[in-house]
Design an enzyme around this catalytic site. Structure first.
Site, PDB file in Angstrom:
ATOM      1  N   PRO A  86       1.000  -1.030   0.105  1.00 49.51           N
ATOM      2  CA  PRO A  86      -0.019   0.033   0.040  1.00 49.51           C
ATOM      3  C   PRO A  86       0.836   1.334   0.016  1.00 49.51           C
ATOM      4  CG  PRO A  86      -0.829  -1.486   1.685  1.00 49.51           C
ATOM      5  CD  PRO A  86       0.682  -2.161   1.175  1.00 49.51           C
ATOM      6  N   LEU A  87       0.755   2.018  -1.011  1.00 51.67           N
ATOM      7  CA  LEU A  87       1.795   3.088  -1.104  1.00 51.67           C
ATOM      8  C   LEU A  87       1.814   4.195  -0.226  1.00 51.67           C
ATOM      9  CD1 LEU A  87       1.460   3.301  -5.134  1.00 51.67           C
ATOM     10  CD2 LEU A  87       3.219   2.231  -4.082  1.00 51.67           C
ATOM     11  N   ASN A 157      10.954   7.415 -12.436  1.00 46.61           N
ATOM     12  CA  ASN A 157      10.884   6.887 -13.334  1.00 46.61           C
ATOM     13  C   ASN A 157       9.873   7.650 -14.366  1.00 46.61           C
ATOM     14  OD1 ASN A 157       8.715   5.557 -12.766  1.00 46.61           O
ATOM     15  ND2 ASN A 157       9.718   3.787 -12.068  1.00 46.61           N
ATOM     16  N   ARG A 328     -11.343   8.240  28.905  1.00 47.76           N
ATOM     17  CA  ARG A 328     -10.015   8.903  28.544  1.00 47.76           C
ATOM     18  C   ARG A 328      -9.262   9.346  29.797  1.00 47.76           C
ATOM     19  NH1 ARG A 328     -11.330  14.940  26.812  1.00 47.76           N
ATOM     20  NH2 ARG A 328     -13.297  15.497  28.010  1.00 47.76           N
ATOM     21  N   SER A 355      -6.969  16.643  24.871  1.00 49.62           N
ATOM     22  CA  SER A 355      -8.278  16.063  24.748  1.00 49.62           C
ATOM     23  C   SER A 355      -8.238  14.432  24.889  1.00 49.62           C
ATOM     24  CB  SER A 355      -8.960  16.234  23.364  1.00 49.62           C
ATOM     25  OG  SER A 355      -9.617  17.587  23.233  1.00 49.62           O
ATOM     26  N   GLU A 382      -2.815  11.956  11.276  1.00 48.98           N
ATOM     27  CA  GLU A 382      -3.263  10.764  11.826  1.00 48.98           C
ATOM     28  C   GLU A 382      -2.583   9.649  11.008  1.00 48.98           C
ATOM     29  OE1 GLU A 382      -5.395  12.900  10.714  1.00 48.98           O
ATOM     30  OE2 GLU A 382      -6.319  13.886  12.589  1.00 48.98           O
ATOM     31  N   PHE A 409     -11.476   9.643  13.863  1.00 54.00           N
ATOM     32  CA  PHE A 409     -10.369   9.711  12.721  1.00 54.00           C
ATOM     33  C   PHE A 409      -9.685   8.622  12.551  1.00 54.00           C
ATOM     34  CE2 PHE A 409     -11.137  14.341  14.330  1.00 54.00           C
ATOM     35  CZ  PHE A 409     -12.195  14.651  13.095  1.00 54.00           C
ATOM     36  N   HIS A 433     -13.529   9.966  22.740  1.00 54.75           N
ATOM     37  CA  HIS A 433     -14.526  10.524  22.023  1.00 54.75           C
ATOM     38  C   HIS A 433     -15.310   9.380  21.221  1.00 54.75           C
ATOM     39  CE1 HIS A 433     -12.124  13.923  23.581  1.00 54.75           C
ATOM     40  NE2 HIS A 433     -13.320  14.783  23.242  1.00 54.75           N
ATOM     41  N   ASP A 441     -19.930  18.588  19.025  1.00 53.69           N
ATOM     42  CA  ASP A 441     -19.184  18.481  17.749  1.00 53.69           C
ATOM     43  C   ASP A 441     -20.013  17.946  16.639  1.00 53.69           C
ATOM     44  OD1 ASP A 441     -17.064  20.274  18.295  1.00 53.69           O
ATOM     45  OD2 ASP A 441     -15.752  18.517  18.833  1.00 53.69           O
TER      46      ASP A 441
END
Lengths: 642, 642
Positions: A86-87, A157, A328, A355, A382, A409, A433, A441
């Site tokens: 996976p590039l 290339n 958290r 957070s 991320e 995320f 979260h 949010d």
């Protein structure tokens, strides 16, 4: 074939590695970020004497159970550092490898002494890698950190699968890397001018305060008289006729898989240099161990990957009298506890440290000039964060990286998380979260399908603890699994879904229970009339519902399903004891998609969750409006028992 | 507050928009990529006279059902173009909006005539957006395409959530954008120097062959005497005391939500200019319609979003006599068929066109100087590709963008796909190489959990057709859903999972069946002894298994579960007719994770699939080794009937 000259120079001349002992710790790391060129790496490994890649293995390219799969896989072939394909992942892993080296070097090397951590990280990447956003994130990070021992060779290339890069990729890549803080060079003829390649690598090594980017202009399929410089050779074989024509053109009079003795002799260089390097390093370690026995003990422990005895005792327990907190915040407690007992624990957040609650108070920030520190500041990157952590985890088995952002995320970094799972990189993903419970949010920030999406992913633990004890238990399991403690002895990464909002510490929770993945938190004494299954912030809601039902004379059991993968691995008798098959009245409650819950509730059960996008409003409003309430659980349970 | 001056200049002076008619087509598009500053946009919309944002709405910021959610949402608030919040999405959407404008302008404007498509796309983005890889991908694409009417203002406040950007973001952003082919300027004092902002925007407009990047240095929380230039004001309110202090500092003698008449008067400018602009455009359209009635008809159709009558007739049907093909090849047939009948159909691949089979033969490449063409060449930039398509889809309701890569690389673009689903952007995701069936490329390229992960995502259709008819049916449904044909009238994007390998055209398949999401392909005449549920490349395996069972005297039914979401929306009686509840012997077969299938097979059924990572080998070997075979289905069915 276009990248062969630079790879040859690297593998046979520059790289310090010991083909006879691929695990030699102080080796230079090499990453083929353009992983579809895997055969190039396999060839070089074979020629330089890696026993993991025999000539027969090369003949079995891309075949079942072979050591030469389509893309380089660290878990399949000894001597491959990371899994690429996976590039953009490879170059980002390379940043992690270089960061790990910088960290260990700063911690363990002593002024005036022979260093015991001292190696380069080399990477070959292509146009595809450079188009991917992840590589820009990682390169920006490497430039910021000033990782001087990272040297990337860009196989320029000008061909990708769609054709010439003119049709989609006309930016000035070198100027971009300069803007990112890299030292940049250009080798104009990468096909034949080996001396310029050598010189450029020498100069890159001489620049110690910046990572180095060497653009090497090449022809794809160099040597092929009819297919060079075309996308026909990108990921497809030349074909029989063109192979013969190419051999003739290159004046190579040998047959298929025929390696002349001279070739092995030339490549023998790597083995000689490698053995000598390892001997020197052994000597340096021996001297170090005498002068710095304490440090050396820690160093060896990091290299062995063994966890220090009693480490898990650092994780606290909680009683219902302890103040209820968001998980958290419990997570912060655990991270700081582990920081004190695990010498290889390091990590950070993608610009959400206050957070995600991820700072380790005993340490400063890992930065240029203070690489010995352990708080990593990833910025809003991320995807690179995940891939960098993969690199760190695969550099030294005792390094245990964690990384953090909002759970939603994970969508930005899913490819890197999957690479952790596939390539057995023991990364701990601290994802806060974790539901509509984050409130105002709104739907762009509220995970819905994310728990299900990770439960469906192989070889990763998706955990959602419901209070302090469970958070402690989850961290214990997560750390243990970075060492491969399951039946298959595979290292497994973990994803922890943690709440923004507070929740009480419950009487029936325990670390041990959490470690089983699913266990009885309430109502374990008698055969229940109804079973309520819950996770995370909904666990206490389940208990409240059970109590309400008990007032009406019903026996209700609450099962915390904190980690499905772990529960599924328990014995049948244990599972039956938790979820007796003759109790069909079952309600699941979780502030996320109900997708998959039928597995535990059966088709006759009820599933309370959120199967649509969230909204922007205070969390209690959302819970009420979306019907995730104690009343709803009670209601559903009563209906099932009716 | 730091971005207020530039946003004020844009909204009240530069932007051509009509607050009284937010849908006015030729308006300039504005995107607040730093979506957490949503209140800035709401304020400006209110002050310039948008009825969608009243003063009461502003008071209801981030509350349930309000028109002012935490982040700007196009589906919630009229006048918001796209949904932002997840960083980097907005600037990438803006590239799509600008690309859509360039495309329509090139197609419809006539030399020497007043243009009917002619607007700018403005975007405000912050440090966070610029750290995200997606924004680099999108910016590289915009630079390559030379989108001269895209103007991005970079709110360079040097603060992100973790603190000062010094700790993680020290690259030279302006130099990077220059390397990406943008025209770059710098406004040094963005807090008070409005004239410099004006001049920079004027100059940006004057540069027509490159997108423009204006770095505007600002202080975050400008005006706040104690909190400006600190991360305390990043996404958190000032608090009561500091609000008062700020008002005093800025000499603003008004109370909460008190807007002096003069402010409305000043902002009235936008309405006057907007009404005049719309009147002019109406006039231009009227003149155009007389001179170019055919073109104008097409233009109006694109604007209305109505599908041309009979468009779906272009999708072919197949019989078992037609040659069996990979569904990616059927997909190519459908894309080319739709290209001929849908005037707004355009799209492309992330550098995998020859593998994804996505080129429309009747058109050339969308490139600088030939924006009227419809094949988009995205390079290896999956994430930006998705977000750009979102921008295109939300620009003009008749534009139907499709985009393609390998199914596995949805992991690279998942955040953008989710934004399609959330923000109702009618994008069609053409995802080929949909399982272990791709073979030799190995586990890094083989999707396992991906079908499940999209089935769990709200408001998106996950489809996996099993032959030519089903591929046609899926495209029909996908196109229809870009127009909001479901019960909620929400636009839904679709993901099509398509095979690399060939499969036969089956007797019982149909477009109509596929459109129901699940239907009987074989064995519909009598009540079955066993039901086999399958999708995609495993559908014919299901039929083979059924035939084998019939030879042993069992009645076997095969149900194609091509799209779970659509099946779940059918009437209870239809669902019961397909899956009679008293037939408990049910086997699912799909070359992917079994996660979720129990929903249809029940806990007593059998699920054949792949719940671990794949491997590098020819596809038939993998199917055999992983136990995805006709025999395995027969075996499982017999066991259930025993």
């Amino acid at each position: 074939m276009g990248a062969a000259p630079m790879a040859y120079v690297l593998y046979n001349e520059f790289m310090r590695h010991n083909p006879k002992n691929p695990a030699y710790f102080n080796r230079d790391r090499f990453v083929l970020s353009a992983g579809h060129g895997s055969m190039l790496q396999y060839s070089l490994m074979h020629l330089t004497g890696y026993e993991s890649v025999s000539l027969d293995d090369c003949k079995q390219f891309r075949q079942w159970k072979s050591k030469t799969p389509g893309h380089p896989e660290n878990f399949e072939t000894k001597g491959i550092e990371v899994t690429t394909g996976p590039l953009g992942q490879g170059i980002s892993n390379a940043v992690g490898l270089a960061a790990a080296e910088a960290h260990l070097a700063a911690r363990f090397n002593k002024p005036g002494e022979e260093p015991i951590v001292d190696h380069y990280t080399y990477c070959i990447l292509g146009d595809g890698c450079n188009m991917e956003g992840i590589s820009n994130e990682a390169a920006s990070m490497a430039g910021h950190w000033g990782l001087g021992k990272l040297i990337a060779l860009y196989d320029d290339n000008k061909i990708s699968i769609d054709g010439h890069t003119d049709i989609s990729f006309t930016e000035d890549v070198s100027a971009r890397f300069e803007a990112l803080g890299w030292h940049v060079q250009h080798v104009k003829d990468g096909n034949t001018d080996l001396n310029s390649i050598r010189k450029a690598i020498e100069q890159a090594k001489a620049v110690t305060d910046k990572p180095s980017f060497i653009k090497v202009s090449t022809l794809i399929g160099y040597g092929s008289p009819n297919k060079a410089d075309s996308h026909d050779v990108h990921g497809a074989p030349l074909g029989k006729d063109e192979t013969l024509a190419t051999r003739e053109n290159l004046k190579w009079p040998y047959g298929d898989f025929e390696v002349p003795k001279e070739a092995y002799e030339i490549f023998g260089n790597a083995q000689k240099q490698g053995a000598a390097a390892q001997a020197e390093w052994d000597k340096a370690c021996s001297a170090y161990s005498k002068k710095y026995p304490e440090e050396y003990k820690e160093f060896k422990q990091l290299l062995s990957g063994e966890l220090p005895a009693g480490w898990a005792d650092a994780l606290p327990s909680f009683t219902p009298e302890d103040k209820g907190l968001a998980t958290r915040l419990h997570s912060q407690t655990m991270l700081n506890a582990l920081a004190g007992v695990l010498p290889g624990f390091l990590g950070g957040s993608a610009d959400l440290a206050p957070s995600n609650m991820t700072l380790m108070k005993a340490y400063g920030d890992f930065q240029k000039g203070q690489y010995q520190e352990r708080n990593l500041r990833f910025g809003v990157r991320e995807h690179a964060m995940g891939a960098i952590c993969n690199g760190i985890a695969l550099h030294t088995s005792g390094l245990i990286p964690y990384c953090a952002t909002f759970f939603i995320f994970t969508d930005y970094m899913r490819a890197a998380i999957r690479m952790s799972a596939l390539s057995e990189a023991g990364v701990i993903y601290v994802m806060t979260h974790d539901s509509i419970g984050l409130g105002e949010d709104g739907p762009t920030h509220q995970p819905i399908e994310h728990l299900a999406s990770f439960r469906a992913m192989p070889n990763i633990l998706m955990m959602r603890p419901g209070d302090g004890n469970e958070t402690a238990g989850c961290y214990k399991v997560a750390v243990e699994n970075t060492k491969g403690i399951n039946a298959e002895k595979r290292v497994r990464p973990s994803v922890l879904a943690l709440s923004r909002q507070g929740m009480p510490n419950l009487p029936g929770t325990s670390k041990e229970g959490a470690a089983k993945g699913g266990y009885i938190v309430h109502g374990g004494d008698a055969k229940p009339d109804v079973i309520i299954l819950a996770t995370g912030s909904e666990l206490s809601m389940g208990v409240d519902a059970a109590k309400a039902l008990e007032k009406e004379g019903k026996k209700a059991r609450v099962v915390s399903m904190v980690c499905w993968e772990l529960f599924d691995e328990q014995s049948d008798s244990y599972k039956e004891s938790v979820l007796p098959s003759d109790v069909e009245a079952r309600v699941s409650v979780e502030a996320g998609s109900t997708f998959g819950w039928i597995k535990y509730t059966g088709t006759k059960g009820a599933n309370i969750g959120v199967d649509h996008f969230g909204a922007s409003a205070p969390a209690p409003t959302l819970y009420k409006e979306f019907g995730i309430t104690t009343d709803a659980v009670v209601e559903a349970a009563k209906k099932l028992m009716a």
